[in-house]
Design a protein around this motif. Structure first.
Motif, PDB file in Angstrom:
ATOM      1  N   ILE A  69       0.782  -1.157   0.026  1.00  0.00           N
ATOM      2  CA  ILE A  69      -0.060  -0.467   0.082  1.00  0.00           C
ATOM      3  C   ILE A  69       0.979   1.213  -0.018  1.00  0.00           C
ATOM      4  O   ILE A  69       1.870   0.940   0.660  1.00  0.00           O
ATOM      5  CB  ILE A  69      -0.551  -0.072   1.039  1.00  0.00           C
ATOM      6  N   THR A  70       0.649   2.278  -1.125  1.00  0.00           N
ATOM      7  CA  THR A  70       1.137   3.634  -0.931  1.00  0.00           C
ATOM      8  C   THR A  70       0.479   4.507  -0.287  1.00  0.00           C
ATOM      9  O   THR A  70      -0.315   4.337  -0.066  1.00  0.00           O
ATOM     10  CB  THR A  70       1.818   3.612  -2.127  1.00  0.00           C
ATOM     11  N   PRO A  71       1.288   5.421   0.294  1.00  0.00           N
ATOM     12  CA  PRO A  71       1.238   6.334   0.908  1.00  0.00           C
ATOM     13  C   PRO A  71      -0.199   7.706   0.310  1.00  0.00           C
ATOM     14  O   PRO A  71       0.359   6.910  -1.475  1.00  0.00           O
ATOM     15  CB  PRO A  71       2.432   7.550   1.156  1.00  0.00           C
ATOM     16  N   LEU A  86      16.346   5.395  -1.507  1.00  0.00           N
ATOM     17  CA  LEU A  86      14.886   4.387  -1.618  1.00  0.00           C
ATOM     18  C   LEU A  86      15.913   3.526  -3.010  1.00  0.00           C
ATOM     19  O   LEU A  86      15.361   2.644  -2.665  1.00  0.00           O
ATOM     20  CB  LEU A  86      14.503   4.384  -1.272  1.00  0.00           C
ATOM     21  N   SER A  87      16.375   4.284  -3.948  1.00  0.00           N
ATOM     22  CA  SER A  87      16.654   3.343  -5.294  1.00  0.00           C
ATOM     23  C   SER A  87      17.519   3.700  -5.787  1.00  0.00           C
ATOM     24  O   SER A  87      18.229   4.696  -5.580  1.00  0.00           O
ATOM     25  CB  SER A  87      14.935   3.312  -6.116  1.00  0.00           C
ATOM     26  N   ASN A 143       8.513   6.785  -6.038  1.00  0.00           N
ATOM     27  CA  ASN A 143       7.832   5.325  -6.129  1.00  0.00           C
ATOM     28  C   ASN A 143       7.891   4.261  -5.160  1.00  0.00           C
ATOM     29  O   ASN A 143       7.670   2.718  -5.329  1.00  0.00           O
ATOM     30  CB  ASN A 143       8.209   4.522  -7.834  1.00  0.00           C
ATOM     31  N   HIS A 144       8.415   4.957  -4.284  1.00  0.00           N
ATOM     32  CA  HIS A 144       8.810   3.952  -3.445  1.00  0.00           C
ATOM     33  C   HIS A 144       8.686   3.743  -2.125  1.00  0.00           C
ATOM     34  O   HIS A 144       8.669   2.914  -1.197  1.00  0.00           O
ATOM     35  CB  HIS A 144      10.509   3.517  -3.825  1.00  0.00           C
ATOM     36  N   ASN A 183       2.860   2.710   6.099  1.00  0.00           N
ATOM     37  CA  ASN A 183       2.817   1.628   7.573  1.00  0.00           C
ATOM     38  C   ASN A 183       4.524   1.268   7.177  1.00  0.00           C
ATOM     39  O   ASN A 183       4.607   0.512   8.350  1.00  0.00           O
ATOM     40  CB  ASN A 183       1.864   0.859   7.390  1.00  0.00           C
ATOM     41  N   GLN A 184       5.466   1.745   6.693  1.00  0.00           N
ATOM     42  CA  GLN A 184       6.691   1.927   6.789  1.00  0.00           C
ATOM     43  C   GLN A 184       7.695   3.063   7.710  1.00  0.00           C
ATOM     44  O   GLN A 184       7.635   3.958   7.427  1.00  0.00           O
ATOM     45  CB  GLN A 184       7.606   1.376   5.266  1.00  0.00           C
TER      46      GLN A 184
END
Length: 314
Positions: free
Chosen positions: A15-17, A62-63, A149-150, A154-155
């Motif tokens: 799930i993305t924000p 993050l990428s 895109n990353h 909830n991360q």
């Protein structure tokens, strides 16, 4: 007799924000941010953009940040530097998409990304961050062009918070309140004793130390008068798309100095949120050095209008 075989599949749905598009007419440009550093933006900024190319690096988010991407992010490696977002085609830059001044911070807080307010055309984004302690923070995303895109809802991420100050000055010392609740009195007495014994710094186990603290004698603890100018306060902007334009008040924990293209810069490490049972939130705030802000000392309380930034990386 045949034996049946059962296959088990594990499906993972990420799930993305929540993402909210910011129209071009609502997206504030970086003109006011450059004005913190220059009174002649049209002349100075193009020169700075060219000069930084000599030592530019590819920041890591993050990428991977490579020339194979549709957009390439380049950065300086100084404490105060410029980031440029370049449009790419067949591995070559074809246009400048965006550019903005940034501050590097050594101070991270654990948080998750709840919401993203974005302008895809310019790769501008403001993140709504929730800390482990339940605080809400809005900050401009320095690395959005490579991180967009990353982000996952909830991360937990390590968010490095920094800011440019439009204006910074000693806090208003004229307002006071009187605390006469015994529990609150004990907390404030314990907090002050512990921080004083720790050379003005808040220890990581402040909550445990407060619970264990005992007064030196049996004399009833007197009411505490609190100077509101000694509070740590953070208020994010109320205008949609400008929530990263903030006001804060806090205590200076450290002061250092650097430069931005030969302009003297002072870095103030300021705790802007400090609540019971919560991890203090420290931000590195950069501002051009002036005679007035050079009079600010470590452990002083300041108030400032700031442009709050965040960098999230692995």
């Amino acid at each position: 007799m045949s034996q049946s075989q059962t296959l088990h599949y594990k499906y993972q749905h990420q799930i993305t924000p929540t993402k909210i598009d910011l129209p071009d007419d609502k997206n504030a440009s970086h003109g006011d941010h450059w004005a913190i550093l220059s009174t002649d933006i049209t002349q100075e900024v193009p020169i700075w953009l060219k000069q930084m190319l000599d030592t530019a690096k590819l920041p890591v988010g993050l990428s991977p940040n490579t020339t194979d991407n549709k957009r390439l992010l380049i950065s300086g490696d100084e404490p105060c530097h410029i980031k440029q977002v370049l449009a790419m085609e067949q591995g070559k830059p074809i246009a400048l998409v965006n550019t903005f001044p940034c501050v590097e911070s050594p101070y991270a807080t654990t948080c998750n990304v709840e919401r993203i307010i974005r302008c895809e055309r310019t790769s501008d984004a403001i993140l709504r961050l929730n800390t482990k302690d339940g605080s809400t923070i809005y900050a401009f995303d320095q690395l959005y062009s490579i991180n967009h895109n990353h982000y996952q809802a909830n991360q937990d991420y390590q968010a490095y918070l920094s800011a440019w100050a439009y204006h910074i000055e000693p806090s208003d010392q004229s307002q006071h309140i009187l605390i006469d609740d015994p529990t609150a009195i004990r907390y404030h007495r314990a907090f002050n004793d512990i921080v004083s014994a720790n050379d003005g710094r808040v220890p990581d186990d402040i909550t445990e130390q407060i619970r264990a603290w005992q007064p030196v004698d049996d004399t009833p603890l007197a009411p505490v008068e609190i100077n509101l100018g000694h509070s740590c306060i953070y208020l994010y902007g109320e205008t949609f798309g400008q929530e990263d334009e903030s006001w804060c008040q806090g205590q200076v924990l450290g002061i250092s100095h650097t430069s931005f293209f030969n302009k003297a810069i002072t870095l103030f490490d300021v705790v802007i949120l400090r609540e019971p049972d919560s991890t203090p939130l420290v931000v590195r705030i950069a501002t051009p050095s002036t005679d007035s802000n050079q009079r600010i000392k470590v452990q002083d309380y300041i108030q400032a209008n700031i442009w709050l930034q965040v960098a999230i990386s692995k």
